[in-house]
Scaffold this motif. Structure first.
Motif, PDB file in Angstrom:
ATOM      1  N   GLY A 134     -81.797  19.199  19.707  1.00 50.84           N
ATOM      2  CA  GLY A 134     -80.835  19.566  21.176  1.00 50.84           C
ATOM      3  C   GLY A 134     -81.696  21.099  21.461  1.00 50.84           C
ATOM      4  O   GLY A 134     -82.036  21.296  22.901  1.00 50.84           O
ATOM      5  N   ASP A 168     -78.078  15.735  27.904  1.00 50.86           N
ATOM      6  CA  ASP A 168     -77.278  16.239  27.629  1.00 50.86           C
ATOM      7  C   ASP A 168     -76.756  16.668  29.042  1.00 50.86           C
ATOM      8  O   ASP A 168     -75.803  16.564  29.921  1.00 50.86           O
ATOM      9  CB  ASP A 168     -77.021  18.163  26.478  1.00 50.86           C
ATOM     10  CG  ASP A 168     -76.682  17.759  25.362  1.00 50.86           C
ATOM     11  OD1 ASP A 168     -76.282  16.523  25.172  1.00 50.86           O
ATOM     12  OD2 ASP A 168     -77.405  18.647  24.546  1.00 50.86           O
ATOM     13  N   GLY A 190     -75.981  12.764  23.867  1.00 52.32           N
ATOM     14  CA  GLY A 190     -76.487  11.871  23.336  1.00 52.32           C
ATOM     15  C   GLY A 190     -76.529  10.445  22.989  1.00 52.32           C
ATOM     16  O   GLY A 190     -76.220   9.837  23.877  1.00 52.32           O
ATOM     17  N   GLU A 196     -76.201   6.889  25.215  1.00 51.73           N
ATOM     18  CA  GLU A 196     -77.102   6.222  24.313  1.00 51.73           C
ATOM     19  C   GLU A 196     -75.832   4.343  24.596  1.00 51.73           C
ATOM     20  O   GLU A 196     -76.296   3.737  24.723  1.00 51.73           O
ATOM     21  CB  GLU A 196     -77.089   6.080  23.050  1.00 51.73           C
ATOM     22  CG  GLU A 196     -77.528   5.183  21.985  1.00 51.73           C
ATOM     23  CD  GLU A 196     -78.190   5.367  20.738  1.00 51.73           C
ATOM     24  OE1 GLU A 196     -76.910   6.312  19.892  1.00 51.73           O
ATOM     25  OE2 GLU A 196     -78.959   4.591  20.462  1.00 51.73           O
ATOM     26  N   GLY A 199     -80.688  15.693  15.895  1.00 47.51           N
ATOM     27  CA  GLY A 199     -79.880  14.573  16.385  1.00 47.51           C
ATOM     28  C   GLY A 199     -80.254  13.908  17.132  1.00 47.51           C
ATOM     29  O   GLY A 199     -79.177  12.172  16.846  1.00 47.51           O
ATOM     30  N   THR A 247     -78.503  16.362  11.827  1.00 48.56           N
ATOM     31  CA  THR A 247     -77.857  17.888  12.801  1.00 48.56           C
ATOM     32  C   THR A 247     -77.957  18.781  11.088  1.00 48.56           C
ATOM     33  O   THR A 247     -77.609  19.004  10.405  1.00 48.56           O
ATOM     34  CB  THR A 247     -76.527  17.378  13.433  1.00 48.56           C
ATOM     35  OG1 THR A 247     -75.931  16.594  12.172  1.00 48.56           O
ATOM     36  CG2 THR A 247     -77.396  15.977  14.420  1.00 48.56           C
ATOM     37  N   ALA A 306     -82.358  23.759  16.870  1.00 47.83           N
ATOM     38  CA  ALA A 306     -82.995  23.214  16.479  1.00 47.83           C
ATOM     39  C   ALA A 306     -82.949  21.645  15.472  1.00 47.83           C
ATOM     40  O   ALA A 306     -82.191  22.056  14.949  1.00 47.83           O
ATOM     41  CB  ALA A 306     -84.177  23.746  15.038  1.00 47.83           C
TER      42      ALA A 306
HETATM   43  O1  KG4 Z   1     -79.966  18.442  15.842  1.00 45.43           O
HETATM   44  P1  KG4 Z   1     -78.607  18.331  16.134  1.00 45.43           P
HETATM   45  O2  KG4 Z   1     -77.262  18.404  15.916  1.00 45.43           O
HETATM   46  O3  KG4 Z   1     -78.447  20.172  16.952  1.00 45.43           O
HETATM   47  C1  KG4 Z   1     -79.202  20.998  17.700  1.00 45.43           C
HETATM   48  O4  KG4 Z   1     -80.096  20.503  18.668  1.00 45.43           O
HETATM   49  O5  KG4 Z   1     -79.753  21.985  16.615  1.00 45.43           O
HETATM   50  O6  KG4 Z   1     -79.082  18.173  17.747  1.00 45.43           O
HETATM   51  C2  KG4 Z   1     -78.412  17.825  18.982  1.00 45.43           C
HETATM   52  C3  KG4 Z   1     -78.763  17.180  20.032  1.00 45.43           C
HETATM   53  C4  KG4 Z   1     -77.813  16.550  21.307  1.00 45.43           C
HETATM   54  O7  KG4 Z   1     -78.427  17.364  22.226  1.00 45.43           O
HETATM   55  C5  KG4 Z   1     -76.787  15.755  21.438  1.00 45.43           C
HETATM   56  O8  KG4 Z   1     -77.435  15.108  22.693  1.00 45.43           O
HETATM   57  C6  KG4 Z   1     -78.346  14.772  20.749  1.00 45.43           C
HETATM   58  O9  KG4 Z   1     -79.190  15.613  19.532  1.00 45.43           O
HETATM   59  N1  KG4 Z   1     -78.036  13.796  20.588  1.00 45.43           N
HETATM   60  C7  KG4 Z   1     -78.492  11.838  20.604  1.00 45.43           C
HETATM   61  C8  KG4 Z   1     -78.221  11.620  19.883  1.00 45.43           C
HETATM   62  N2  KG4 Z   1     -76.898  12.072  18.776  1.00 45.43           N
HETATM   63  C9  KG4 Z   1     -77.236  13.213  19.396  1.00 45.43           C
HETATM   64  N3  KG4 Z   1     -79.590  11.935  21.316  1.00 45.43           N
HETATM   65  C10 KG4 Z   1     -79.754  10.547  22.007  1.00 45.43           C
HETATM   66  N4  KG4 Z   1     -78.931   9.606  20.771  1.00 45.43           N
HETATM   67  C11 KG4 Z   1     -77.702   9.814  20.356  1.00 45.43           C
HETATM   68  N5  KG4 Z   1     -77.481   9.416  20.055  1.00 45.43           N
END
Ligand code: KG4
Ligand code: ZN
Length: 365
Positions: A144, A174, A187, A191, A285, A316, A365
């Motif tokens: 994210g 998002d 996400g 999806e 993520g 994550t 991150a």
């Molecule tokens: O790594 P993370 O939990 O948090 C940080 O950003 O550190 O990533 C969260 C991000 C969010 O923007 C969420 O929408 C995205 O990852 N995300 C996805 C999916 N699951 C989570 N993006 C695309 N497809 C997914 N299935």
């Protein structure tokens, strides 16, 4: 130093308060004895993003409890802990401070060494925690708040090949969800909607594909989705279910194309180093996205390269990756003292030039 190390890890750099205990014995698979994560999604839901002050307060309130829970679950006492690892950056400074102060307190009280860990190194070393992936491997960190290609040469040695010059893909997912009236986090909901959509109905831009190298840009894509949505709304007075699914699918196709093509280029640079066991690892993520994962796997298959993606709970934010990165640093003999600083910015590759506007959201991150 004993061969077996048991390390407590703390993470509080964005909106997850986490603690974990990891045990590692040379030559064996590392073992996660406990890993607790308290997310703050509900606390920030009304504000459309993470509010740093609210996050910092919630971390400060939760972190002691998290540590106690992880220690209890792991069934270890501080006598059995060899070091205390903590995320010292990059991230939202109030949150990082909560973790660093807690870790310093624990270190002072128990006499156990303190190890400051770069949050990005935590993500980037996760394939070693989950699969004992050998160096050097190519890492696509896509979440994210971050999007970058790194060659991991060693626990503290990373070469950044490229990254986003503006938004991270997760942020774009998002925002797209918000524009389409789909739930957060965007996400998974984008999806899901994309599954029944037509990815060819809109030909959205594939930014920076015409530019050499591995840098990426996703902010224009958000604007393109906004325009496409507004055109439909202006023509029909609203979005049908089909419009929503088609927009989601068209967006996802554009992100997937960009990530796949840039991965191909990063892979060429990495393979030029002639790695013994070529491997691409993903973390973050967005790596949970099945369409993106499948395309990346295809890129790897085309180039005889292994593909590894940790289970989602370790993609994550979590503290097991921080404890493990702490173990790798500690094995190199690196520890910190009470002057350990909390850092809002902390690039993994200190020699790479700063990416324009990258990490606007900064903390994740
Ligand atoms: O790594 P993370 O939990 O948090 C940080 O950003 O550190 O990533 C969260 C991000 C969010 O923007 C969420 O929408 C995205 O990852 N995300 C996805 C999916 N699951 C989570 N993006 C695309 N497809 C997914 N299935
Ligand atoms: Zn992260």
């Amino acid at each position: 130093m004993t061969d077996t190390l048991t390390v407590l890890g703390l993470e509080s750099s964005c909106d997850d308060t986490a603690a974990a205990v990891v045990r590692d014995q040379t030559g064996e698979m590392p073992e996660i004895l406990a890993s607790t994560v308290y997310g703050q999604t509900d606390l920030h839901a009304a504000f459309g993003g993470v509010v740093p002050e609210i996050a910092a307060r919630a971390h400060a309130e939760k972190i002691d409890f998290c540590v106690r829970q992880a220690m209890d679950q792991a069934n270890v006492s501080f006598d059995q802990i060899d070091a205390i690892a903590v995320t010292a950056g990059p991230g939202l400074i109030g949150g990082v401070l909560s973790g660093v102060m807690c870790a310093k307190g624990l270190s002072a009280a128990t006499g156990k060494p303190l190890v400051g860990v770069n949050h990005l190194a935590g993500h980037a070393l996760t394939p070693r925690l989950t699969d004992q992936t050998a160096f050097p491997y190519l890492m696509l960190l896509v979440s994210g708040g971050h999007c970058q290609f790194l060659i991991a040469h060693g626990p503290e040695q990373f070469t950044r090949l490229g990254g986003t010059i503006d938004d991270a893909p997760g942020e774009a997912f998002d925002k797209t969800a918000r524009l389409l009236g789909l739930p957060q986090p965007g996400g998974p909901s984008v999806e899901q909607a994309a599954k029944s959509g037509d990815p060819k109905r809109w030909r959205l831009p594939r930014p920076l594909l015409d530019r050499a190298g591995c840098d990426m840009s996703f902010s224009g894509l958000k604007t393109a989705i906004l325009r496409a949505r507004d055109e439909v709304v202006a023509a029909k007075g609203g979005l049908t279910e089909k419009d929503r699914c088609d927009l989601a699918a068209s967006f996802q196709a554009a992100v997937t194309d960009v990530l796949a093509e840039k991965t191909r280029r990063a892979l060429a640079l990495y393979l030029a180093e002639d790695p013994a066991t070529p491997t691409i690892a993903v973390a973050g993520g967005v790596a949970a996205n099945q369409t993106i994962r499948a395309r990346l796997e295809q890129v790897c298959a085309d180039h005889d390269t292994d593909f590894t993606a940790p289970p989602l709970a370790l993609c994550t934010d979590n503290a097991a990756m921080i404890a493990y990165a702490g173990i790798e640093r500690f094995r190199l003999g690196h520890t910190d003292d009470m002057t350990l600083a909390a850092r809002p910015r902390w690039p993994l590759d200190k020699t790479a030039p700063a990416l324009l506007g990258s990490g606007k959201k900064g903390a994740k991150a």
